[in-house]
Design a protein around this motif. Structure first.
Motif, mmCIF file in Angstrom:
data_model
loop_
_atom_site.group_PDB
_atom_site.id
_atom_site.type_symbol
_atom_site.label_atom_id
_atom_site.label_comp_id
_atom_site.label_asym_id
_atom_site.label_seq_id
_atom_site.Cartn_x
_atom_site.Cartn_y
_atom_site.Cartn_z
ATOM 1 N N ALA A 1 0.832 -1.206 0.000
ATOM 2 C CA ALA A 1 0.000 0.000 0.000
ATOM 3 C C ALA A 1 0.865 1.254 0.000
ATOM 4 C CB ALA A 1 -0.941 -0.005 1.201
ATOM 5 N N ARG A 2 1.945 1.244 0.764
ATOM 6 C CA ARG A 2 2.844 2.400 0.802
ATOM 7 C C ARG A 2 3.541 2.595 -0.545
ATOM 8 N NH1 ARG A 2 3.470 0.105 6.022
ATOM 9 N NH2 ARG A 2 5.317 -1.057 5.383
ATOM 10 N N SER A 3 3.951 1.514 -1.168
ATOM 11 C CA SER A 3 4.584 1.592 -2.484
ATOM 12 C C SER A 3 3.603 2.132 -3.523
ATOM 13 C CB SER A 3 5.089 0.207 -2.899
ATOM 14 O OG SER A 3 5.651 0.252 -4.192
ATOM 15 N N ARG A 4 2.391 1.631 -3.474
ATOM 16 C CA ARG A 4 1.348 2.110 -4.398
ATOM 17 C C ARG A 4 1.116 3.608 -4.219
ATOM 18 N NH1 ARG A 4 -1.207 -2.312 -3.818
ATOM 19 N NH2 ARG A 4 -2.375 -1.674 -1.988
ATOM 20 N N ARG A 5 1.054 4.059 -2.961
ATOM 21 C CA ARG A 5 0.851 5.480 -2.689
ATOM 22 C C ARG A 5 2.012 6.294 -3.261
ATOM 23 N NH1 ARG A 5 -2.415 8.575 0.845
ATOM 24 N NH2 ARG A 5 -3.752 6.850 0.223
ATOM 25 N N ARG A 6 3.234 5.795 -3.081
ATOM 26 C CA ARG A 6 4.403 6.520 -3.595
ATOM 27 C C ARG A 6 4.344 6.666 -5.109
ATOM 28 N NH1 ARG A 6 8.750 4.382 -5.838
ATOM 29 N NH2 ARG A 6 8.440 2.393 -4.808
#
Length: 110
Positions: A28-33
Motif C-alpha cells: 500500500a505504501r509503495s502504491r501510494r508513492r
C-alpha cells in the motif's frame, strides 16, 4: 483515516500526514508513492525528516514482535512510509525507480 488522536500526543503535528500515509502494508505504501505527484512526496519527506529521530526514539521502547497500540502502530506505519519515500526524493527525484520494474509486477508471497 481522519480525525485527531491518530498518533501519540507528541506527534499531533504529523496527523495530517498519518491520515494520508500511515498505511499498514509495504504494498500500500509503495502504491501510494508511485501514484503520488513528486511535489507531494517532497512535502511529506520534508515534514517527516526533522521528526524521524523522535519517531525512532518513541518506538524503540516497544518490544519487537508485539502488537502495538493503534497510535503507535500508525506512527510505525508513518515511519515506514517515510523510508519508502526517502529514496524517491533523495536519489530518484521522481515517484518511480528509473528504469526499474513496474511495482505492479511484484507479488508478496507468504
Amino acid at each position: 483515516m481522519s480525525g485527531t488522536d491518530l498518533l501519540p500526543a507528541q506527534f499531533h503535528d504529523l496527523e495530517h500526514w498519518a491520515a494520508l500515509w500511515a498505511l499498514p502494508t509495504e504494498a500500500a505504501r509503495s502504491r501510494r508513492r508511485v501514484t503520488s505527484e513528486y511535489h507531494d512526496l517532497e512535502a511529506f519527506y520534508h515534514a517527516l525528516l526533522p521528526r524521524m529521530d523522535a519517531v525512532l526514539e518513541y518506538l524503540k521502547d516497544f518490544p519487537a514482535g508485539v502488537d502495538l497500540p493503534g497510535p503507535a502502530q500508525r506512527l510505525m506505519d508513518l515511519g515506514c512510509a517515510f523510508m519508502e519515500v526517502a529514496p524517491a526524493v533523495e536519489l530518484f527525484k521522481q515517484p518511480r525507480v528509473p528504469d526499474g520494474f513496474a511495482p505492479e509486477r511484484f507479488e508478496v508471497l507468504l
